[in-house]
Design a protein around this motif. Sequence first.
Motif, PDB file in Angstrom:
ATOM      1  N   ARG A  55       0.796  -1.235   0.000  1.00 46.01           N
ATOM      2  CA  ARG A  55       0.000   0.000   0.000  1.00 46.01           C
ATOM      3  C   ARG A  55       0.823   1.278   0.000  1.00 46.01           C
ATOM      4  O   ARG A  55       0.322   2.322  -0.412  1.00 46.01           O
ATOM      5  N   TYR A  56       2.052   1.221   0.496  1.00 46.31           N
ATOM      6  CA  TYR A  56       2.849   2.433   0.687  1.00 46.31           C
ATOM      7  C   TYR A  56       4.167   2.361  -0.059  1.00 46.31           C
ATOM      8  O   TYR A  56       4.741   1.279  -0.202  1.00 46.31           O
ATOM      9  N   LYS A 100      -0.611   3.849  10.949  1.00 48.06           N
ATOM     10  CA  LYS A 100      -2.042   4.125  11.089  1.00 48.06           C
ATOM     11  C   LYS A 100      -2.298   5.605  11.361  1.00 48.06           C
ATOM     12  O   LYS A 100      -3.289   6.168  10.898  1.00 48.06           O
ATOM     13  N   HIS A 139      -0.541   8.003  10.184  1.00 43.88           N
ATOM     14  CA  HIS A 139      -0.410   8.620   8.859  1.00 43.88           C
ATOM     15  C   HIS A 139      -1.697   8.420   8.056  1.00 43.88           C
ATOM     16  O   HIS A 139      -2.168   9.343   7.396  1.00 43.88           O
ATOM     17  N   GLU A 140      -2.269   7.201   8.098  1.00 44.51           N
ATOM     18  CA  GLU A 140      -3.514   6.913   7.376  1.00 44.51           C
ATOM     19  C   GLU A 140      -4.619   7.860   7.818  1.00 44.51           C
ATOM     20  O   GLU A 140      -5.331   8.423   6.998  1.00 44.51           O
ATOM     21  N   GLN A 141      -4.766   8.036   9.110  1.00 52.01           N
ATOM     22  CA  GLN A 141      -5.822   8.898   9.639  1.00 52.01           C
ATOM     23  C   GLN A 141      -5.582  10.342   9.227  1.00 52.01           C
ATOM     24  O   GLN A 141      -6.519  11.048   8.861  1.00 52.01           O
ATOM     25  N   THR A 145      -4.066  11.396   6.562  1.00 49.40           N
ATOM     26  CA  THR A 145      -4.331  11.511   5.139  1.00 49.40           C
ATOM     27  C   THR A 145      -5.830  11.572   4.896  1.00 49.40           C
ATOM     28  O   THR A 145      -6.316  12.393   4.132  1.00 49.40           O
ATOM     29  N   GLU A 146      -6.591  10.718   5.580  1.00 51.85           N
ATOM     30  CA  GLU A 146      -8.041  10.720   5.419  1.00 51.85           C
ATOM     31  C   GLU A 146      -8.625  12.052   5.871  1.00 51.85           C
ATOM     32  O   GLU A 146      -9.503  12.609   5.219  1.00 51.85           O
TER      33      GLU A 146
END
Length: 80
Positions: free
Chosen positions: A30-31, A64, A66-68, A70-71
């Motif tokens: 994914r990254y 995670k 970073h994911e949050q 980005t969202e």
Amino acid sequence: MSNYSQLAHEIADALNDQNSLQLFQSFTERYPEEFLREILAKVQEVPDEKIKKTRGALFTFLIKQHEQGTEDNIGNQFGD
């Protein structure tokens, strides 16, 4: 062994966390490699006494986080 798999093994070895190999494999799919290596370097810089659980858990937490972020940024761009 694919590049993804090789990187996942490298992360697992560096973090001494073979139990999370499948999770690391999913991260490599994914990254970008550069991003994962950057997070890995940050985790490796943390002194042992500052690690609350494991280095693998800290690595996963930072991914995670970073994911949050980005969202949240994507949502803000569309007025959500």
